[in-house]
Design an enzyme around this catalytic site. Structure first.
Site, short mmCIF file in Angstrom:
data_model
loop_
_atom_site.label_atom_id
_atom_site.label_comp_id
_atom_site.label_asym_id
_atom_site.label_seq_id
_atom_site.Cartn_x
_atom_site.Cartn_y
_atom_site.Cartn_z
CD GLU A 1 -3.17 1.64 1.89
OE1 GLU A 1 -3.74 1.82 3.19
OE2 GLU A 1 -2.23 2.28 2.13
CG HIS B 1 -11.30 -0.45 -1.07
ND1 HIS B 1 -11.33 0.44 -2.64
CD2 HIS B 1 -11.79 -1.95 -2.21
CE1 HIS B 1 -12.32 -0.24 -3.10
NE2 HIS B 1 -11.95 -1.29 -3.14
CD GLU C 1 7.32 -0.91 -10.76
OE1 GLU C 1 7.33 -0.18 -10.69
OE2 GLU C 1 8.23 -1.60 -10.72
CD1 TRP C 2 0.90 0.82 -9.96
CD2 TRP C 2 -1.20 1.68 -9.35
NE1 TRP C 2 -0.25 0.53 -10.77
CE2 TRP C 2 -1.22 0.48 -10.26
CE3 TRP C 2 -2.45 1.80 -8.01
CZ2 TRP C 2 -2.68 0.03 -11.15
CZ3 TRP C 2 -3.67 1.36 -8.79
CH2 TRP C 2 -3.37 0.49 -10.20
N GLY D 1 -4.55 1.83 -2.79
CA GLY D 1 -5.40 -0.02 -2.40
C GLY D 1 -5.66 -0.70 -1.67
CE LYS E 1 -1.30 8.10 -3.19
NZ LYS E 1 -0.27 7.74 -2.39
CG HIS F 1 4.19 -1.83 1.32
ND1 HIS F 1 4.21 -1.41 -0.23
CD2 HIS F 1 2.93 -1.53 1.57
CE1 HIS F 1 3.37 -0.70 -0.02
NE2 HIS F 1 1.92 -0.35 0.79
N GLY F 2 7.75 -2.11 1.23
CA GLY F 2 8.82 -1.36 0.46
C GLY F 2 7.85 -0.71 -0.85
NE ARG G 1 -1.81 9.98 5.17
CZ ARG G 1 -1.18 10.37 5.93
NH1 ARG G 1 -1.23 11.33 6.96
NH2 ARG G 1 0.05 9.90 4.96
#
EC number: 5.4.2.11
Length: 248
Positions: A87, A89, A13-14, A22, A98, A9-10, A115
């Site tokens: 995505e 979770h 906002e987050w 998630g 982050k 996805h593009g 990761r």
């Protein structure tokens, strides 16, 4: 030979705010909308036509797919949506910044959470409003299947059966398929297709809004894969993904 197109996805906002997302249902940013439009235009320029599309139950993937299909003039095709392409979770990390999380716990720890193959973040309590059992879109899914947190191994465990039972079946029937999903659900699929090691998938950075094309043989083994678009732009987008979760 078969072709499969994957699109993360593009920018959401987050993503823009560098937050763990998630299963939180956030919208595309203005940049994300532009990325989806550009993806659609790239696919149109290359002459792509699709018979069926797959996506998650999250708006940012659905909206990306809808924009792409609109640009292609193919909004009429069948779209199958499933939580199995959601995505990964992120448990109790969802909604946290982050970089701030890296400052608190250390970059190495955050990198492992983001990761690693088999280490999930702290889980959400079922009483937490962020837990998927509180979300009506998952009310028909057995409670035992809804995660409180996930590692990539867990994500693979739900993505790959869906690939085998649904997506691969459509490809083998000769249908042209596009999948609009998320960074980790697509990493799960790429790991499976390319038979990547747990170590190699750790280094895999899938950029937002850039079509990834797989050419597959009669047994759906990859012949080659490549991104569509400008090479320098693709490289910078991958570097941007890799830098998330670092102190700034």
């Amino acid at each position: 030979m078969y072709k499969l197109v994957l699109v993360r996805h593009g920018e959401s906002e987050w993503n823009k705010e560098n937050l763990f997302t998630g299963w939180t249902d956030v919208k595309l940013s203005d940049k994300g909308v532009d990325e989806a439009i550009e993806a659609g235009l790239l696919l149109k320029q290359e002459g792509y036509f699709f018979d069926i599309a797959f996506s998650s139950l999250l708006s940012r993937a659905n909206d990306t797919l809808n924009i792409i299909l609109k640009e292609l003039g193919q909004s009429y095709i069948s779209v199958k949506k499933t939580w199995r392409l959601n995505e990964r979770h992120y448990g109790a990390l969802q909604g946290l910044n982050k970089s701030e999380t890296a400052a608190k716990y250390g970059e190495d720890k955050v990198l492992i959470w983001r990761r690693s193959y088999d280490v999930p973040p702290m889980s959400l309590d079922e009483s937490d409003d962020r837990h998927p059992i509180k979300d009506p879109r998952y009310k028909y899914i057995p409670k035992r299947e809804l995660p409180s947190t996930e590692c990539l191994k867990d994500t693979i465990a739900r993505v790959i059966p869906y690939w085998i039972d649904e997506i691969a079946k459509e490809i083998l029937e000769g249908k042209k398929v596009i999948v609009a999903a998320h960074g980790n659900s697509l990493r799960a699929l790429v790991k499976y297709l390319d038979n990547l090691s747990e170590e190699d998938v750790l280094k895999l950075n899938i950029p937002t809004g850039i079509p990834l094309v797989y050419e597959l043989d009669k047994d759906l083994n990859p012949i080659k894969h490549y991104y569509l678009g400008d090479e320098n732009k693709i490289k910078k987008a991958m570097e941007s993904v890799a830098s998330q979760g670092k102190l700034r």
